[in-house]
Design a protein around this motif. Structure first.
Motif, mmCIF file in Angstrom:
data_model
loop_
_atom_site.group_PDB
_atom_site.id
_atom_site.type_symbol
_atom_site.label_atom_id
_atom_site.label_comp_id
_atom_site.label_asym_id
_atom_site.label_seq_id
_atom_site.Cartn_x
_atom_site.Cartn_y
_atom_site.Cartn_z
ATOM 1 N N LEU A 55 0.845 -1.190 0.000
ATOM 2 C CA LEU A 55 0.000 0.000 0.000
ATOM 3 C C LEU A 55 0.880 1.240 0.000
ATOM 4 N N SER A 56 0.580 2.184 -0.861
ATOM 5 C CA SER A 56 1.292 3.454 -0.878
ATOM 6 C C SER A 56 0.262 4.565 -0.889
ATOM 7 N N MET A 57 0.308 5.399 0.171
ATOM 8 C CA MET A 57 -0.678 6.475 0.306
ATOM 9 C C MET A 57 0.048 7.783 0.560
ATOM 10 N N HIS A 58 -0.412 8.848 -0.070
ATOM 11 C CA HIS A 58 0.158 10.162 0.200
ATOM 12 C C HIS A 58 -0.263 10.589 1.598
ATOM 13 N N HIS A 59 0.678 11.262 2.279
ATOM 14 C CA HIS A 59 0.411 11.654 3.665
ATOM 15 C C HIS A 59 -0.792 12.603 3.788
ATOM 16 N N ILE A 60 -1.167 13.250 2.698
ATOM 17 C CA ILE A 60 -2.257 14.213 2.773
ATOM 18 C C ILE A 60 -3.611 13.522 2.994
ATOM 19 N N VAL A 61 -3.674 12.205 2.698
ATOM 20 C CA VAL A 61 -4.932 11.482 2.892
ATOM 21 C C VAL A 61 -4.848 10.428 3.990
ATOM 22 N N SER A 62 -3.693 10.319 4.626
ATOM 23 C CA SER A 62 -3.532 9.240 5.602
ATOM 24 C C SER A 62 -2.438 9.589 6.589
ATOM 25 N N ASP A 63 -2.522 9.023 7.793
ATOM 26 C CA ASP A 63 -1.447 9.143 8.780
ATOM 27 C C ASP A 63 -1.223 7.790 9.426
ATOM 28 N N GLY A 64 -0.334 7.724 10.403
ATOM 29 C CA GLY A 64 -0.006 6.447 11.009
ATOM 30 C C GLY A 64 -1.196 5.764 11.650
ATOM 31 N N TRP A 65 -2.037 6.539 12.294
ATOM 32 C CA TRP A 65 -3.246 5.989 12.924
ATOM 33 C C TRP A 65 -4.152 5.385 11.851
ATOM 34 N N SER A 66 -4.241 6.057 10.694
ATOM 35 C CA SER A 66 -5.127 5.593 9.617
ATOM 36 C C SER A 66 -4.741 4.207 9.121
ATOM 37 N N VAL A 85 17.138 23.350 23.057
ATOM 38 C CA VAL A 85 16.883 22.395 21.978
ATOM 39 C C VAL A 85 15.388 22.343 21.686
ATOM 40 N N VAL A 86 15.027 22.432 20.416
ATOM 41 C CA VAL A 86 13.626 22.293 19.991
ATOM 42 C C VAL A 86 13.510 21.019 19.163
ATOM 43 N N ILE A 87 12.588 20.137 19.575
ATOM 44 C CA ILE A 87 12.364 18.860 18.899
ATOM 45 C C ILE A 87 10.934 18.823 18.388
ATOM 46 N N GLY A 88 10.751 18.423 17.149
ATOM 47 C CA GLY A 88 9.413 18.268 16.598
ATOM 48 C C GLY A 88 8.811 16.939 17.015
ATOM 49 N N VAL A 89 7.556 16.990 17.478
ATOM 50 C CA VAL A 89 6.884 15.785 17.953
ATOM 51 C C VAL A 89 5.518 15.685 17.267
ATOM 52 N N PRO A 90 5.256 14.609 16.507
ATOM 53 C CA PRO A 90 3.931 14.440 15.911
ATOM 54 C C PRO A 90 2.919 13.940 16.937
ATOM 55 N N VAL A 91 1.697 14.463 16.873
ATOM 56 C CA VAL A 91 0.619 14.014 17.758
ATOM 57 C C VAL A 91 -0.555 13.568 16.902
ATOM 58 N N ALA A 92 -1.272 12.542 17.373
ATOM 59 C CA ALA A 92 -2.369 11.964 16.588
ATOM 60 C C ALA A 92 -3.471 12.976 16.326
ATOM 61 N N ASN A 93 -3.695 13.895 17.275
ATOM 62 C CA ASN A 93 -4.682 14.970 17.108
ATOM 63 C C ASN A 93 -6.091 14.417 16.910
ATOM 64 N N ARG A 94 -6.380 13.271 17.555
ATOM 65 C CA ARG A 94 -7.732 12.690 17.496
ATOM 66 C C ARG A 94 -8.330 12.746 18.888
ATOM 67 N N SER A 95 -8.554 13.947 19.356
ATOM 68 C CA SER A 95 -9.044 14.139 20.719
ATOM 69 C C SER A 95 -10.536 13.841 20.855
ATOM 70 N N ARG A 96 -11.251 13.741 19.755
ATOM 71 C CA ARG A 96 -12.678 13.439 19.793
ATOM 72 C C ARG A 96 -12.887 11.991 19.372
ATOM 73 N N GLY A 112 -7.620 9.486 7.387
ATOM 74 C CA GLY A 112 -7.341 10.834 6.910
ATOM 75 C C GLY A 112 -6.111 11.389 7.590
ATOM 76 N N PHE A 113 -5.767 12.596 7.238
ATOM 77 C CA PHE A 113 -4.587 13.239 7.815
ATOM 78 C C PHE A 113 -5.030 14.116 8.988
ATOM 79 N N PHE A 114 -4.885 13.572 10.197
ATOM 80 C CA PHE A 114 -5.210 14.310 11.412
ATOM 81 C C PHE A 114 -3.954 14.782 12.137
ATOM 82 N N VAL A 115 -2.862 14.080 11.926
ATOM 83 C CA VAL A 115 -1.657 14.300 12.723
ATOM 84 C C VAL A 115 -1.188 15.753 12.617
ATOM 85 N N ASN A 116 -0.680 16.275 13.732
ATOM 86 C CA ASN A 116 -0.111 17.611 13.775
ATOM 87 C C ASN A 116 1.281 17.507 14.394
#
Length: 572
Positions: free
Chosen positions: A60-71, A192-203, A211-215
Motif C-alpha cells: 500500500l502506498s498512500m500520500h500523507h495528505i490522505v492518511s497518517d499512522g493511525w489511519s 533544543v527544539v524537537i518536533g513531535v507528531p501528535v495523533a490529534n484525534r481528541s474526539r 485521513g490526515f489528522f496528525v499535527n
C-alpha cells in the motif's frame, strides 16, 4: 474525478521468480518511491503480489495528505473485517466534517490564545540546531536519507518505564529527555527544539476515520548539564502536557506566525523529530489468515534526523534513526544512535544522575580523541639542513626540486646551499640575523633558504612584484644586513638596499643610519660533498624565518617563526 474515488489496484504473480520474496519487496520499494499528483490523483496505490501458493504480499502506498499512522491501523482492521465477512458500521462523521469543524472552531479568541502560547513558548528559541555535519549543508535539501535500526533491551525499557511512572509521566517523555540531552551535547547548545507528531484525534468520533489528522508540536527543552535526569524529565513532561493542550494550531500556521524569514536549507523551527508509535494496530487475524508486517525501509529523510520508537510485544523498544545523507555519514548516524542507547541505559541505572553524564564519549570516539591528540613523536627533527644533507648522502643523484629553468639533484642542492652558508658566515651572520632573499620562487629560493638556515640566520622572503618602498620598509623594519638575490634581480635588489639605507635608523633595529644592507648574488657553483660548511647548531627558540603580512594598519608586520615551530610543522 467523479463520485467514485479512483485507486490504482494492480495484481501480479511473482511466484515464478527465482527469489519471489526479494522481487515482492523490491516492487514494494519501487511503489513507495513513485511520486503523487495532488491535482489529478490517485493518492493511493495498491499492489497485490502472489509469491507462492497461499501467500501474498499487499503493498500500500498512500500520500500523507490522505492518511497518517493511525489511519493505517484503521485500514488494516477494516481489511480484516472484510476478510471475516463482518459488516462495517456506518461512520458518525466523515473527514470533511472534521475539517469543517476545525476551520470554524479554530478562529478568533481560540486561535489567538493558542498562538499566544506558542509565541511565548518559542520566544528566543534558536532558529537552528547546529549539529556537526560530515558534509556542507546544501542550499536546498535533496531529502535523500537512510535508516539505522536497533532495539533497546527489555530490562532497560522496564526500568525506564518505572522511572517515568514514579515521576507521573510516560516513556515517551523519558525518550524525549534522552534525545534532548544527546542533541545538546553534540551541538553544544543548551536550548533544543524537537518536533513531535501528535495523533490529534481528541474526539472519539475521529478514531475510526482514515485521513490526515496528525499535527506537529515544536517542544522546547532547556538542557543544563548539572541538572539531574529526573529534573530534566519533569521539565520535558510539563512542556509536553502544555503543548498537548495547545495542539490544535496546524504546524504550517505556526511557521507563518513564528518563522516568516525562511531558510530553504533547513526545516523551520526544528530540524530533529521524535516519533513514538503508539497508534492502535490490529493484533489478530480472522480464521486461518496470518498477517505479517514487512518493512521495506526508506531512502528519504524529512529532517536532519528523525528518531522513531515503538514498543514491541517482547517489551523491547525498537529504535529507528532516519538521517539525511546530505549531511551525515552512516558512521556518524551510528554514533548518534549509540549515544541515545547509552544515555537510556545510564538513565535507567540511575535516574538521579547528572544530565552531563548521560551520554559520555563512547569508547570508539574516546580512542579517536586520544589518537588525534597524541602529539608525542618518535621521529625528531633537530635540523632541517642536516636532514636534507642526510638524504643527499643516501640518494645524491635523485632530483630534489624542479622549476621552470631545470632541476637540481640533492648533491647540487646541498652543495649550492653550503656555498651560500659559507658567504654568509664570512659576512659574520649569527643566530637570529635576518637575511632577505629577493627573487622569484624557484630553485634559487630553496637554495637561499637552506643556505641561510645553515649559517644560523633567519630567512626573509621579498616578493619581486611588491612596490620598492614596501620591500625597503620590510628590510629596514626587520634589521636585515644582507640581501641575497639572483642574477636577473641584481639591479632591483641594489635599489632596495639603497632605499633601506636611506631610511635606516628611524626607529628601527638597524644600528647605523645611512648604511645600506650588503647584496649577495645567489651562487650557481656548489661546494663538493667533502667541503660542506658545518651545519650551524640551532636551538628551538632561534628564528627560522620571518613572513610579513599586509598589516591591519596598512604597514607590513613581520610574523616570526622559530625552529621549534617550523620543525614541528614539517614533522606533522
Amino acid at each position: 474525478m467523479g463520485d467514485e474515488p479512483a485507486i490504482e489496484f494492480v495484481v501480479r504473480d511473482v511466484s515464478g521468480a527465482g527469489d519471489p520474496d526479494a522481487v515482492a519487496l523490491g516492487a514494494a520499494r519501487d511503489l513507495a518511491g513513485l511520486p503523487f499528483d495532488l491535482v489529478a490523483g490517485p493518492l493511493m496505490r495498491v499492489v497485490v503480489m502472489r509469491v507462492r501458493e497461499g501467500e501474498h504480499v499487499l503493498a500500500l502506498s498512500m500520500h500523507h495528505i490522505v492518511s497518517d499512522g493511525w489511519s493505517v491501523g484503521v485500514l488494516l482492521r477494516e481489511i480484516q473485517a472484510a476478510y471475516a465477512g463482518r459488516e462495517l458500521p456506518d461512520l458518525v462523521v466523515q473527514y470533511a466534517d472534521y475539517a469543517a469543524w476545525q476551520r470554524s472552531w479554530l478562529t478568533g479568541d481560540v486561535l489567538e490564545e493558542q498562538l499566544a502560547y506558542w509565541r511565548h513558548e518559542l520566544a528566543g528559541a534558536p532558529s537552528a540546531l547546529d549539529l556537526p555535519t560530515d558534509r556542507p549543508r546544501p542550499a536546498t535539501p535533496s531529502h535523500r536519507g537512510a535508516q539505522l535500526t536497533e532495539a533497546l533491551d527489555t530490562p532497560t525499557v522496564t526500568r525506564l518505564t518505572e522511572a517515568a511512572q514514579q515521576r507521573g509521566t510516560t516513556l515517551f517523555s523519558v525518550l524525549q529527555s534522552v534525545l534532548a540531552a544527546v542533541l545538546s551535547r553534540r551541538s553544544g547548545q543548551g536550548d533544543v527544539v524537537i518536533g513531535v507528531p501528535v495523533a490529534n484525534r481528541s474526539r472519539v468520533e475521529t478514531e475510526d476515520l482514515i485521513g490526515f489528522f496528525v499535527n506537529t508540536l515544536p517542544l522546547r527543552t532547556r538542557v543544563a548539564a548539572g541538572d539531574s535526569f529526573e529534573e530534566l524529565l519533569d521539565q520535558v513532561s510539563r512542556t509536553a502536557l502544555e503543548g498537548l493542550s495547545h495542539q490544535d494550531v496546524p504546524f504550517d500556521r505556526l511557521v507563518q506566525e513564528l518563522a516568516p524569514d525562511r531558510d530553504r536549507s533547513r526545516n523551520p523551527i526544528f530540524q530533529v523529530m521524535l516519533a513514538f508509535q503508539n497508534a492502535p494496530t490490529t493484533q489478530t487475524a480472522p480464521g486461518d489468515l496470518d498477517l505479517t508486517y514487512l518493512p521495506v525501509g526508506d531512502t528519504t529523510a524529512k529532517f536532519d534526523l528523525m528518531l522513531l520508537a515503538e514498543e514491541t510485544s517482547g517489551g523491547e523498544l525498537a529504535l529507528v534513526l532516519e538521517y539525511s545523507t546530505d549531511l551525515f555519514t552512516e558512521q556518524t548516524a551510528r554514533a548518534v544512535l549509540d549515544d541515545i542507547q547509552r544515555a537510556c541505559r545510564a538513565a535507567a541505572a540511575d535516574p538521579a544522575c547528572p544530565v552531563g553524564e548521560l551520554a559520555p564519549v563512547s569508547q570508539r570516539e574516546d580512542d579517536l580523541l586520544r589518537t588525534w591528540n597524541r602529539t608525542d613523536r618518535s621521529d625528531r627533527l633537530d635540523s632541517l639542513v642536516a636532514r636534507v644533507r642526510e638524504h643527499a648522502s643516501i640518494r645524491p643523484g635523485a632530483v630534489a626540486l624542479t622549476d621552470d629553468h631545470g632541476s637540481l639533484t640533492y648533491r647540487e642542492l646541498v652543495g649550492r646551499a653550503s656555498r651560500v652558508s659559507r658567504e654568509l658566515l664570512a659576512a659574520s651572520v649569527v643566530a637570529d640575523d635576518r637575511v632577505a632573499f629577493h627573487g622569484e620562487r624557484g630553485a634559487d629560493a630553496v637554495v637561499a633558504f637552506l643556505g641561510i638556515l645553515g649559517a644560523g640566520g633567519a630567512y626573509l622572503p621579498l616578493d619581486p612584484n611588491a612596490p620598492l618602498a614596501r620591500k625597503a620598509d620590510m628590510v629596514t623594519a626587520s634589521g636585515a644586513r644582507l640581501l641575497i638575490t639572483t642574477a636577473g634581480q641584481t639591479e632591483q635588489t641594489h635599489a632596495i638596499a639603497t632605499e633601506a639605507g636611506r631610511t635606516a635608523g628611524t626607529g628601527t633595529v638597524t644600528s647605523e643610519a645611512g648604511t645600506p644592507p650588503t647584496v649577495l648574488v645567489c651562487p650557481t657553483a656548489a661546494d663538493a660533498p667533502e667541503e660542506l660548511v658545518p651545519d650551524r647548531i640551532t636551538h628551538g627558540d632561534d628564528l627560522a624565518y620571518v613572513l610579513y603580512t599586509s598589516g591591519s594598519t596598512g604597514r607590513p608586520k613581520g610574523a616570526m617563526v622559530h625552529h621549534a615551530g617550523m620543525n614541528n610543522h614539517l614533522l606533522a
